[in-house]
Write a protein that holds these residues in place. Structure first.
Motif, mmCIF file in Angstrom:
data_model
loop_
_atom_site.group_PDB
_atom_site.id
_atom_site.type_symbol
_atom_site.label_atom_id
_atom_site.label_comp_id
_atom_site.label_asym_id
_atom_site.label_seq_id
_atom_site.Cartn_x
_atom_site.Cartn_y
_atom_site.Cartn_z
ATOM 1 N N ASP A 109 22.671 28.047 -15.897
ATOM 2 C CA ASP A 109 22.407 28.007 -17.248
ATOM 3 C C ASP A 109 21.650 29.027 -17.948
ATOM 4 O O ASP A 109 21.869 29.168 -19.278
ATOM 5 C CB ASP A 109 21.107 26.763 -17.291
ATOM 6 N N VAL A 110 20.870 29.974 -17.278
ATOM 7 C CA VAL A 110 20.320 31.065 -17.961
ATOM 8 C C VAL A 110 21.455 32.292 -18.256
ATOM 9 O O VAL A 110 21.651 32.795 -19.308
ATOM 10 C CB VAL A 110 19.219 31.586 -17.434
ATOM 11 N N TYR A 111 22.259 32.321 -17.327
ATOM 12 C CA TYR A 111 23.323 33.385 -17.142
ATOM 13 C C TYR A 111 24.135 33.208 -18.466
ATOM 14 O O TYR A 111 24.661 33.872 -18.927
ATOM 15 C CB TYR A 111 23.929 33.582 -15.852
ATOM 16 N N GLU A 112 24.782 31.862 -18.551
ATOM 17 C CA GLU A 112 25.481 31.186 -19.617
ATOM 18 C C GLU A 112 24.991 31.382 -21.094
ATOM 19 O O GLU A 112 25.712 30.974 -21.823
ATOM 20 C CB GLU A 112 26.106 30.041 -18.972
ATOM 21 N N MET A 126 25.334 40.612 -21.060
ATOM 22 C CA MET A 126 26.579 39.843 -20.893
ATOM 23 C C MET A 126 27.396 40.009 -19.749
ATOM 24 O O MET A 126 27.778 39.223 -18.939
ATOM 25 C CB MET A 126 27.375 39.817 -22.213
ATOM 26 N N ALA A 127 27.633 41.345 -19.402
ATOM 27 C CA ALA A 127 28.805 41.716 -18.518
ATOM 28 C C ALA A 127 27.878 41.402 -17.136
ATOM 29 O O ALA A 127 28.528 40.484 -16.369
ATOM 30 C CB ALA A 127 29.129 43.160 -18.539
ATOM 31 N N ARG A 137 29.217 38.578 -14.308
ATOM 32 C CA ARG A 137 29.441 38.563 -13.010
ATOM 33 C C ARG A 137 28.512 37.885 -12.113
ATOM 34 O O ARG A 137 29.297 37.424 -10.962
ATOM 35 C CB ARG A 137 29.150 40.476 -12.736
ATOM 36 N N ALA A 138 27.502 37.821 -12.363
ATOM 37 C CA ALA A 138 26.516 36.794 -11.410
ATOM 38 C C ALA A 138 27.167 35.476 -11.416
ATOM 39 O O ALA A 138 27.185 34.768 -10.420
ATOM 40 C CB ALA A 138 25.220 36.970 -11.921
ATOM 41 N N ALA A 139 27.667 34.887 -12.731
ATOM 42 C CA ALA A 139 27.936 33.570 -12.956
ATOM 43 C C ALA A 139 29.339 33.298 -12.065
ATOM 44 O O ALA A 139 29.697 32.473 -11.349
ATOM 45 C CB ALA A 139 28.242 33.092 -14.090
ATOM 46 N N ALA A 140 30.070 34.428 -11.989
ATOM 47 C CA ALA A 140 31.600 34.669 -11.330
ATOM 48 C C ALA A 140 30.868 34.452 -9.672
ATOM 49 O O ALA A 140 31.618 33.719 -9.083
ATOM 50 C CB ALA A 140 31.969 35.641 -11.691
ATOM 51 N N ALA A 141 30.269 35.086 -9.161
ATOM 52 C CA ALA A 141 29.811 35.146 -7.875
ATOM 53 C C ALA A 141 29.240 33.586 -7.533
ATOM 54 O O ALA A 141 29.526 32.956 -6.356
ATOM 55 C CB ALA A 141 28.517 36.033 -7.659
ATOM 56 N N ARG A 150 34.954 41.849 -16.583
ATOM 57 C CA ARG A 150 35.957 43.186 -16.741
ATOM 58 C C ARG A 150 36.200 43.367 -18.213
ATOM 59 O O ARG A 150 36.429 44.549 -18.309
ATOM 60 C CB ARG A 150 37.210 42.583 -15.894
ATOM 61 N N GLY A 151 36.625 42.438 -18.933
ATOM 62 C CA GLY A 151 36.719 42.811 -20.388
ATOM 63 C C GLY A 151 35.544 43.521 -21.040
ATOM 64 O O GLY A 151 35.882 44.353 -21.942
ATOM 65 N N LEU A 152 34.237 42.998 -20.707
ATOM 66 C CA LEU A 152 33.203 43.977 -21.202
ATOM 67 C C LEU A 152 32.948 45.111 -20.918
ATOM 68 O O LEU A 152 32.516 45.846 -21.589
ATOM 69 C CB LEU A 152 31.982 42.545 -21.114
ATOM 70 N N TRP A 153 33.256 45.190 -19.595
ATOM 71 C CA TRP A 153 33.035 46.530 -19.021
ATOM 72 C C TRP A 153 34.199 47.357 -18.857
ATOM 73 O O TRP A 153 34.241 48.347 -18.102
ATOM 74 C CB TRP A 153 32.053 46.350 -17.606
ATOM 75 N N GLY A 154 35.236 46.691 -18.848
ATOM 76 C CA GLY A 154 36.378 47.491 -18.987
ATOM 77 C C GLY A 154 36.822 47.901 -17.399
ATOM 78 O O GLY A 154 37.132 49.223 -17.218
#
Length: 125
Positions: A63-66, A77-78, A82-86, A105-109
């Motif tokens: 909830d917080v990450y999102e 954001m990035a 990443r944490a939400a993905a994990a 990946r889009g945010l940090w390329g």
């Protein structure tokens, strides 16, 4: 203040104490803060999410990450994606993990962290 004490407690592995401290912070969620101080509480929100995740409270952490969607949230954001993905990968929700990984990946390329959904997919099958 409370955020510093929370960070120190987290670094010492005292997660319950860290959560209690960070919950004492005003995280800037009132309408007044949002309109006059939109940057208020951004770091503290991220710290809260990290503490919740470390405590295994993934649903609350998500909830917080999102919640990192505003202009002032940009620095977090990035790492939040990443944490939400994990978390989603660990839950076996490959589609949502891939979404957040792609945003990261889009945010940090970078392709760093691309293993997250692959590892989860392998674990589910």
């Amino acid at each position: 203040g409370h955020a510093l004490r929370a960070e120190l407690a987290r670094q010492r592995g005292r997660l319950t104490e860290a959560l209690a401290e960070i919950q004492k912070c005003d995280l800037g969620t009132t309408a007044w803060y949002i309109t006059t101080n939109p940057h208020w509480g951004v770091r503290e929100r991220f710290l809260m999410a990290e503490i919740l995740r470390a405590l295994g409270r993934d649903a609350e952490a998500l909830d917080v990450y999102e919640s990192f969607v505003g202009q002032w949230d940009t620095p977090y954001m990035a790492p939040a994606h990443r944490a939400a993905a994990a978390i989603y990968a660990r839950r076996g929700d490959i589609e949502r993990a891939a979404f957040h990984e792609g945003r990261y990946r889009g945010l940090w390329g970078t392709r760093e962290g691309a293993h997250i959904t692959t590892t989860a997919a392998e674990a589910v099958h």
